[in-house]
Design an enzyme around this catalytic site. Sequence first.
Site, PDB file in Angstrom:
ATOM      1  N   ASP A  11      58.467 126.419  37.439  1.00 34.24           N
ATOM      2  CA  ASP A  11      59.699 125.661  37.304  1.00 34.24           C
ATOM      3  C   ASP A  11      59.299 124.192  37.398  1.00 34.24           C
ATOM      4  OD1 ASP A  11      62.563 125.032  37.506  1.00 34.24           O
ATOM      5  OD2 ASP A  11      62.059 124.539  39.583  1.00 34.24           O
ATOM      6  N   ASP A  13      61.662 121.067  38.101  1.00 29.61           N
ATOM      7  CA  ASP A  13      62.351 120.264  39.112  1.00 29.61           C
ATOM      8  C   ASP A  13      62.403 120.984  40.449  1.00 29.61           C
ATOM      9  OD1 ASP A  13      62.878 118.333  37.108  1.00 29.61           O
ATOM     10  OD2 ASP A  13      64.607 119.501  36.444  1.00 29.61           O
ATOM     11  N   THR A  53      61.729 125.423  32.227  1.00 22.81           N
ATOM     12  CA  THR A  53      62.683 124.566  32.925  1.00 22.81           C
ATOM     13  C   THR A  53      64.065 124.564  32.280  1.00 22.81           C
ATOM     14  OG1 THR A  53      63.080 122.287  33.709  1.00 22.81           O
ATOM     15  CG2 THR A  53      61.810 122.515  31.685  1.00 22.81           C
ATOM     16  N   GLN A  55      67.307 122.636  31.577  1.00 26.16           N
ATOM     17  CA  GLN A  55      67.714 121.231  31.492  1.00 26.16           C
ATOM     18  C   GLN A  55      69.137 121.171  30.959  1.00 26.16           C
ATOM     19  OE1 GLN A  55      65.988 118.583  32.754  1.00 26.16           O
ATOM     20  NE2 GLN A  55      64.684 120.207  33.562  1.00 26.16           N
ATOM     21  N   CYS A  88      65.088 125.009  28.345  1.00 29.32           N
ATOM     22  CA  CYS A  88      66.407 125.489  27.955  1.00 29.32           C
ATOM     23  C   CYS A  88      67.350 124.296  28.015  1.00 29.32           C
ATOM     24  CB  CYS A  88      66.909 126.586  28.889  1.00 29.32           C
ATOM     25  SG  CYS A  88      68.644 127.004  28.558  1.00 29.32           S
ATOM     26  N   CYS A  96      73.250 131.503  26.551  1.00 25.28           N
ATOM     27  CA  CYS A  96      71.977 131.639  25.846  1.00 25.28           C
ATOM     28  C   CYS A  96      71.086 132.668  26.543  1.00 25.28           C
ATOM     29  CB  CYS A  96      71.253 130.292  25.790  1.00 25.28           C
ATOM     30  SG  CYS A  96      70.766 129.699  27.428  1.00 25.28           S
ATOM     31  N   CYS A  98      67.873 132.043  27.056  1.00 24.23           N
ATOM     32  CA  CYS A  98      66.724 131.358  27.660  1.00 24.23           C
ATOM     33  C   CYS A  98      66.992 130.822  29.057  1.00 24.23           C
ATOM     34  CB  CYS A  98      66.211 130.244  26.752  1.00 24.23           C
ATOM     35  SG  CYS A  98      67.432 129.050  26.172  1.00 24.23           S
ATOM     36  N   ARG A  99      68.232 130.508  29.378  1.00 21.62           N
ATOM     37  CA  ARG A  99      68.522 129.870  30.671  1.00 21.62           C
ATOM     38  C   ARG A  99      68.218 130.813  31.829  1.00 21.62           C
ATOM     39  NH1 ARG A  99      70.917 125.719  32.971  1.00 21.62           N
ATOM     40  NH2 ARG A  99      72.035 126.055  34.908  1.00 21.62           N
ATOM     41  N   ASP A 125      61.494 127.288  42.963  1.00 22.25           N
ATOM     42  CA  ASP A 125      62.086 126.937  44.249  1.00 22.25           C
ATOM     43  C   ASP A 125      63.466 127.526  44.490  1.00 22.25           C
ATOM     44  OD1 ASP A 125      63.089 125.172  42.215  1.00 22.25           O
ATOM     45  OD2 ASP A 125      63.839 123.848  43.779  1.00 22.25           O
TER      46      ASP A 125
END
Length: 174
Positions: A11, A13, A53, A55, A88, A96, A98-99, A125
């Site tokens: 991941d 962030d 990630t 986004q 994503c 979607c 992908c998320r 995290d």
Amino acid sequence: MTVAPLAVLFDRDGTLIIDVPYCADPRRVCPMPAAVPALRMLRAAGVRIGVVTNQSGIGRGLITAEQAAAVNAEVVRLLGPFDTFRVCPHAPDEGCACRKPRPGMVLDAAAELGVPPARTAVIGDIGADVEAAAAAGAAAVMVPTAVTRPEEIRRAPVVRRTLVEAVEHLLGPR
């Protein structure tokens, strides 16, 4: 995971970099303290590495795709090259595949790397990272931060305090 993974997906962030919500400014990118040594360990072991990630700021209209790409470029500049980098850009309500916690990015990244999901691990995290790994058939290691909810920590199959500890767990005895 009983054998070392062939690929580890991170991941972004809160895992590789300090989480700045909807970060649009590459100057605000700051690696997590153990990111550099953890990535160095994986590269030295010949393990493929990537980023997966969410986004949602793009889909929500809070940041542009170009701003997100500039932040990602700074992540690469600071942390070195990645074998795959999946983003994503969708808002949570777009449905979607992908998320995270859906498995789309994990499956796509593993396919791009030519690694079966069962030989892939995801380090993140929050619960969505762990859930995406499980849905894809990959291993998961959670490295909690101050924003990780206690119930997510309790549900995670493996929890480590730092990225280095997570990588040591995945690589096993050397």
